[in-house]
Write an enzyme that holds these catalytic residues in place. Structure first.
Site, PDB file in Angstrom:
ATOM      1  N   ARG A   1      -5.463  -6.575  18.580  1.00  0.00           N
ATOM      2  CA  ARG A   1      -4.384  -6.091  17.717  1.00  0.00           C
ATOM      3  C   ARG A   1      -4.454  -4.577  17.559  1.00  0.00           C
ATOM      4  NH1 ARG A   1      -3.995  -8.841  12.082  1.00  0.00           N
ATOM      5  NH2 ARG A   1      -2.496  -7.155  12.026  1.00  0.00           N
TER       6      ARG A   1
ATOM      7  N   ASP B   1     -10.809   0.953   6.708  1.00  0.00           N
ATOM      8  CA  ASP B   1     -10.751   0.438   8.077  1.00  0.00           C
ATOM      9  C   ASP B   1     -12.005   0.764   8.887  1.00  0.00           C
ATOM     10  OD1 ASP B   1      -8.285  -0.591   7.520  1.00  0.00           O
ATOM     11  OD2 ASP B   1      -7.142   0.986   8.543  1.00  0.00           O
TER      12      ASP B   1
ATOM     13  N   VAL C   1     -10.731  -0.139  -1.865  1.00  0.00           N
ATOM     14  CA  VAL C   1      -9.341  -0.362  -1.448  1.00  0.00           C
ATOM     15  C   VAL C   1      -9.085  -1.863  -1.286  1.00  0.00           C
ATOM     16  CG1 VAL C   1      -7.591   0.167   0.286  1.00  0.00           C
ATOM     17  CG2 VAL C   1      -9.308   1.885  -0.307  1.00  0.00           C
TER      18      VAL C   1
ATOM     19  N   ARG D   1      -3.460  -8.737  -0.842  1.00  0.00           N
ATOM     20  CA  ARG D   1      -2.429  -7.844  -0.290  1.00  0.00           C
ATOM     21  C   ARG D   1      -1.004  -8.118  -0.779  1.00  0.00           C
ATOM     22  NH1 ARG D   1      -3.570  -6.272   5.828  1.00  0.00           N
ATOM     23  NH2 ARG D   1      -2.526  -4.367   5.173  1.00  0.00           N
TER      24      ARG D   1
ATOM     25  N   ARG E   1       1.000  -7.861   8.831  1.00  0.00           N
ATOM     26  CA  ARG E   1       1.545  -7.446   7.539  1.00  0.00           C
ATOM     27  C   ARG E   1       2.288  -6.115   7.612  1.00  0.00           C
ATOM     28  NH1 ARG E   1       0.157  -9.880   2.968  1.00  0.00           N
ATOM     29  NH2 ARG E   1       0.652  -7.914   1.978  1.00  0.00           N
TER      30      ARG E   1
ATOM     31  N   LYS F   1      -2.270   3.441  15.974  1.00  0.00           N
ATOM     32  CA  LYS F   1      -1.458   2.240  15.681  1.00  0.00           C
ATOM     33  C   LYS F   1      -0.764   2.365  14.338  1.00  0.00           C
ATOM     34  CE  LYS F   1      -3.757  -1.426  13.781  1.00  0.00           C
ATOM     35  NZ  LYS F   1      -3.220  -1.992  12.528  1.00  0.00           N
ATOM     36  N   ASN F   2      -1.524   2.774  13.308  1.00  0.00           N
ATOM     37  CA  ASN F   2      -0.962   2.758  11.952  1.00  0.00           C
ATOM     38  C   ASN F   2       0.005   3.916  11.695  1.00  0.00           C
ATOM     39  OD1 ASN F   2      -2.286   0.414  11.505  1.00  0.00           O
ATOM     40  ND2 ASN F   2      -3.896   1.271  10.197  1.00  0.00           N
TER      41      ASN F   2
ATOM     42  N   CYS G   1      -3.949 -12.962   3.564  1.00  0.00           N
ATOM     43  CA  CYS G   1      -4.575 -12.193   4.627  1.00  0.00           C
ATOM     44  C   CYS G   1      -6.077 -12.285   4.427  1.00  0.00           C
ATOM     45  CB  CYS G   1      -4.111 -10.755   4.534  1.00  0.00           C
ATOM     46  SG  CYS G   1      -4.862  -9.692   5.734  1.00  0.00           S
TER      47      CYS G   1
HETATM   48  N1  EPU Z   1      -1.479  -2.993  -2.966  1.00  0.00           N
HETATM   49  C1  EPU Z   1      -0.902  -3.503  -4.104  1.00  0.00           C
HETATM   50  N2  EPU Z   1       0.468  -3.680  -4.116  1.00  0.00           N
HETATM   51  C2  EPU Z   1       1.246  -3.344  -3.047  1.00  0.00           C
HETATM   52  C3  EPU Z   1       0.656  -2.797  -1.906  1.00  0.00           C
HETATM   53  C4  EPU Z   1      -0.728  -2.614  -1.888  1.00  0.00           C
HETATM   54  O1  EPU Z   1      -1.582  -3.811  -5.072  1.00  0.00           O
HETATM   55  O2  EPU Z   1       2.468  -3.531  -3.138  1.00  0.00           O
HETATM   56  C5  EPU Z   1      -2.939  -2.808  -2.928  1.00  0.00           C
HETATM   57  C6  EPU Z   1      -3.592  -3.522  -1.749  1.00  0.00           C
HETATM   58  O3  EPU Z   1      -3.818  -4.895  -2.035  1.00  0.00           O
HETATM   59  C7  EPU Z   1      -4.854  -2.723  -1.562  1.00  0.00           C
HETATM   60  C8  EPU Z   1      -4.403  -1.311  -1.894  1.00  0.00           C
HETATM   61  O4  EPU Z   1      -3.204  -1.450  -2.669  1.00  0.00           O
HETATM   62  O5  EPU Z   1      -5.830  -3.122  -2.480  1.00  0.00           O
HETATM   63  C9  EPU Z   1      -4.108  -0.430  -0.710  1.00  0.00           C
HETATM   64  O6  EPU Z   1      -3.307  -1.110   0.243  1.00  0.00           O
HETATM   65  P1  EPU Z   1      -2.226  -0.359   1.129  1.00  0.00           P
HETATM   66  O7  EPU Z   1      -0.875  -0.728   0.659  1.00  0.00           O
HETATM   67  O8  EPU Z   1      -2.562   1.096   1.202  1.00  0.00           O
HETATM   68  O9  EPU Z   1      -2.463  -1.041   2.555  1.00  0.00           O
HETATM   69  P2  EPU Z   1      -1.330  -1.200   3.657  1.00  0.00           P
HETATM   70  O10 EPU Z   1      -0.449  -0.026   3.581  1.00  0.00           O
HETATM   71  O11 EPU Z   1      -0.729  -2.546   3.584  1.00  0.00           O
HETATM   72  C10 EPU Z   1      -2.483   0.117   5.574  1.00  0.00           C
HETATM   73  C11 EPU Z   1      -3.038  -0.166   6.933  1.00  0.00           C
HETATM   74  C12 EPU Z   1      -4.309  -0.983   6.800  1.00  0.00           C
HETATM   75  C13 EPU Z   1      -5.303  -0.191   5.942  1.00  0.00           C
HETATM   76  C14 EPU Z   1      -4.674   0.135   4.580  1.00  0.00           C
HETATM   77  C15 EPU Z   1      -5.542   1.005   3.710  1.00  0.00           C
HETATM   78  C16 EPU Z   1      -1.129  -0.276   8.405  1.00  0.00           C
HETATM   79  C17 EPU Z   1      -0.279  -1.102   9.301  1.00  0.00           C
HETATM   80  N3  EPU Z   1      -2.070  -0.913   7.737  1.00  0.00           N
HETATM   81  O12 EPU Z   1      -2.177  -1.144   4.980  1.00  0.00           O
HETATM   82  O13 EPU Z   1      -4.829  -1.106   8.115  1.00  0.00           O
HETATM   83  O14 EPU Z   1      -6.473  -0.949   5.747  1.00  0.00           O
HETATM   84  O15 EPU Z   1      -3.433   0.836   4.791  1.00  0.00           O
HETATM   85  O16 EPU Z   1      -5.816   2.213   4.324  1.00  0.00           O
HETATM   86  O17 EPU Z   1      -0.964   0.924   8.330  1.00  0.00           O
HETATM   87  C18 EPU Z   1      -6.026  -2.101   9.877  1.00  0.00           C
HETATM   88  O18 EPU Z   1      -5.542  -1.260  10.648  1.00  0.00           O
HETATM   89  O19 EPU Z   1      -6.987  -2.846  10.197  1.00  0.00           O
HETATM   90  C19 EPU Z   1      -5.477  -2.241   8.526  1.00  0.00           C
HETATM   91  C20 EPU Z   1      -5.653  -3.336   7.778  1.00  0.00           C
END
Ligand code: EPU
Length: 422
Positions: A400, A308, A330, A122, A93, A22-23, A117
């Site tokens: 999801r 995850d 994370v 986030r 998101r 998915k991701n 969230c």
């Molecule tokens: N963060 C910031 N600022 C930003 C973006 C992120 O401070 O602008 C922080 C977040 O709050 C968090 C950390 O950085 O503490 C890492 O977040 P990341 O941006 O890597 O998460 P994401 O890219 O929004 C993806 C996956 C998530 C998974 C995370 C971490 C997708 C669609 N989502 O989210 O997947 O937990 O990476 O590996 O790819 C899930 O599938 O259940 C899921 C939540």
């Protein structure tokens, strides 16, 4: 709304094939909107999040068609459409990753802010920092990010934040940089396999990206990207969830179609617990007996243990004698499953970004509530292992990210029934 009724106490045994990730699929779908022709993405799972992303692309004038062989054909049609509305973005998101492609290709974007969230705050500050560094003018209006740009210009961007790298933030910047003029360097880039998969797809579209999978990604901008064909990588989180399911039921499972090199940290953790994990090419045999032991786990960006899988591993450790400490670096607030697991007799206490688990051998059936995707998976695993019947409410969360999860687990011996809430 659906619920699961789970008759617990079964050992899972048999074979299962892992679906596409998915991701990986979500940002690849967003990238396809930058193409001048149709992209064909193969191995895309049938999930609620994928349907949400398809609906967002449709809003953006992109035709998305699912074919009989589990592929998505994605054709940009009306490039004047630039708004990703709140009603869709608020459901997922991951939809923020249309921002980079829209600004780069259409020079204009209006994307709803995703909002709060259940797994934590986030923020999207790093996404905004990335596209701003390439020259986009950004404004926040009525809960929307509004971006405007002439042609983007390459830049050096340090993308680290307080919790390390950002997966989707890296995707957004990498996608935008493909159509920028000149060279972009992303420092402190996320290294997840999903980033590498996106870079592979973008390069097939005609992009010039080097270093994906490392902390430094270098992108030379090109004038145009064409549609491309791509097979998404197997879902390492789905695979890890099945591995944890084998372990928590002290069962024996062969997983097929996975990339074991994406699961090194998970295999290492399971082995520390005493679970047997034997990779063999694109397959992996996982089995567990009653002699499992407590261990400490820290969720970190890749190649560490994925956040995850933190909830599923916590559920497993709740069934293992001894004290385990599980820390999430994370998402330090991602512990919504704890109170529900405790309703099933687990003894878990939260301390800052960690939980202390006093493991015991038997969980007991109870009525519990799913709060988010991975928390639901943890509750489902606990319910299959528990004595008695567990009812899990609000299982739409699990839909999801896991396709037909109850059918696939039932084939392995679980007893899960999906019913509608009264
Ligand atoms: N963060 C910031 N600022 C930003 C973006 C992120 O401070 O602008 C922080 C977040 O709050 C968090 C950390 O950085 O503490 C890492 O977040 P990341 O941006 O890597 O998460 P994401 O890219 O929004 C993806 C996956 C998530 C998974 C995370 C971490 C997708 C669609 N989502 O989210 O997947 O937990 O990476 O590996 O790819 C899930 O599938 O259940 C899921 C939540």
């Amino acid at each position: 709304m659906d619920r699961f009724q789970v008759q617990g106490g079964t050992r899972l045994e048999g074979e299962i094939t892992v679906n596409g990730a998915k991701n990986a699929a979500l940002p690849i779908m967003a990238a396809a909107l930058m193409g001048t022709s149709t992209s064909r993405i193969k191995g895309v799972p049938e999930l609620r999040d994928i349907r949400t992303m398809s609906a967002i692309l449709e809003e953006l004038g992109v035709r998305v068609e699912r074919t009989a062989d589990r592929a998505l054909e994605i054709t940009p049609e009306d490039e004047s459409r630039c708004e990703a509305p709140y009603k869709l973005v608020s459901q997922m998101r991951g939809s923020i990753c249309v921002l980079g492609p829209l600004v780069a290709r259409r020079r204009r974007a209006r994307v709803s802010l995703p909002g709060g969230c259940v797994i934590g705050v986030r923020p999207i500050d790093l996404h905004l920092k990335g596209v701003r560094a390439l020259g986009a003018a950004l404004a926040l209006n009525d809960g929307y990010v509004e971006a405007k740009a002439k042609r983007l210009a390459g830049a050096e961007v340090y993308l680290g934040g307080p919790f390390g790298s950002t997966a989707l933030g890296t995707c957004n910047l990498m996608m935008a940089a493909c159509l920028a003029e000149g060279q972009t360097v992303i420092e402190c880039a996320a290294c997840e396999p999903e980033i590498v998969d996106l870079a592979t797809f973008l390069n097939k579209m005609g992009a010039n990206i080097k270093g994906a999978g490392s902390h430094r990604i270098v992108i030379h901008g090109v004038d145009e990207l064409r549609g491309a064909e791509h097979q998404v990588i197997p879902d390492r989180i789905e695979a890890g969830t099945f591995m944890a399911a084998a372990a928590i039921t002290r069962g024996r499972m062969t997983l097929r179609g996975l990339r074991t090199e994406h699961l090194s940290a998970v295999a290492d953790t399971l082995r520390n617990i005493g679970v047997s994990v034997e990779p063999e090419g694109r397959a992996c045999r996982v089995s567990a007996e009653d002699d499992l032991r407590a261990t400490d786990v820290v969720a970190l960006p890749y190649p560490g243990v994925p956040t995850d899988l933190q909830a599923q591993l916590s559920a497993l450790l709740a069934t293992v004698d001894g004290i385990s400490v599980v820390t999430d670096k994370v998402f330090p607030d991602r512990f919504m499953h704890v109170a529900e697991l405790n309703r099933m007799g687990a003894q878990i206490r939260k301390e800052g970004p960690s939980v202390i688990i006093a493991g015991r051998s038997n969980l007991l059936g109870a009525e519990v509530m799913a709060s988010d995707l991975r928390a639901s998976a943890a509750l489902l695993l606990a319910a299959i292992a528990a004595q008695g019947t567990t009812t899990i409410h609000r299982v739409y969360h699990i839909d999801r990210g896991y396709e037909r999860i109850e059918g696939r687990l039932n084939q392995l011996g679980a007893k899960i029934e999906r019913t509608e809430e009264d």
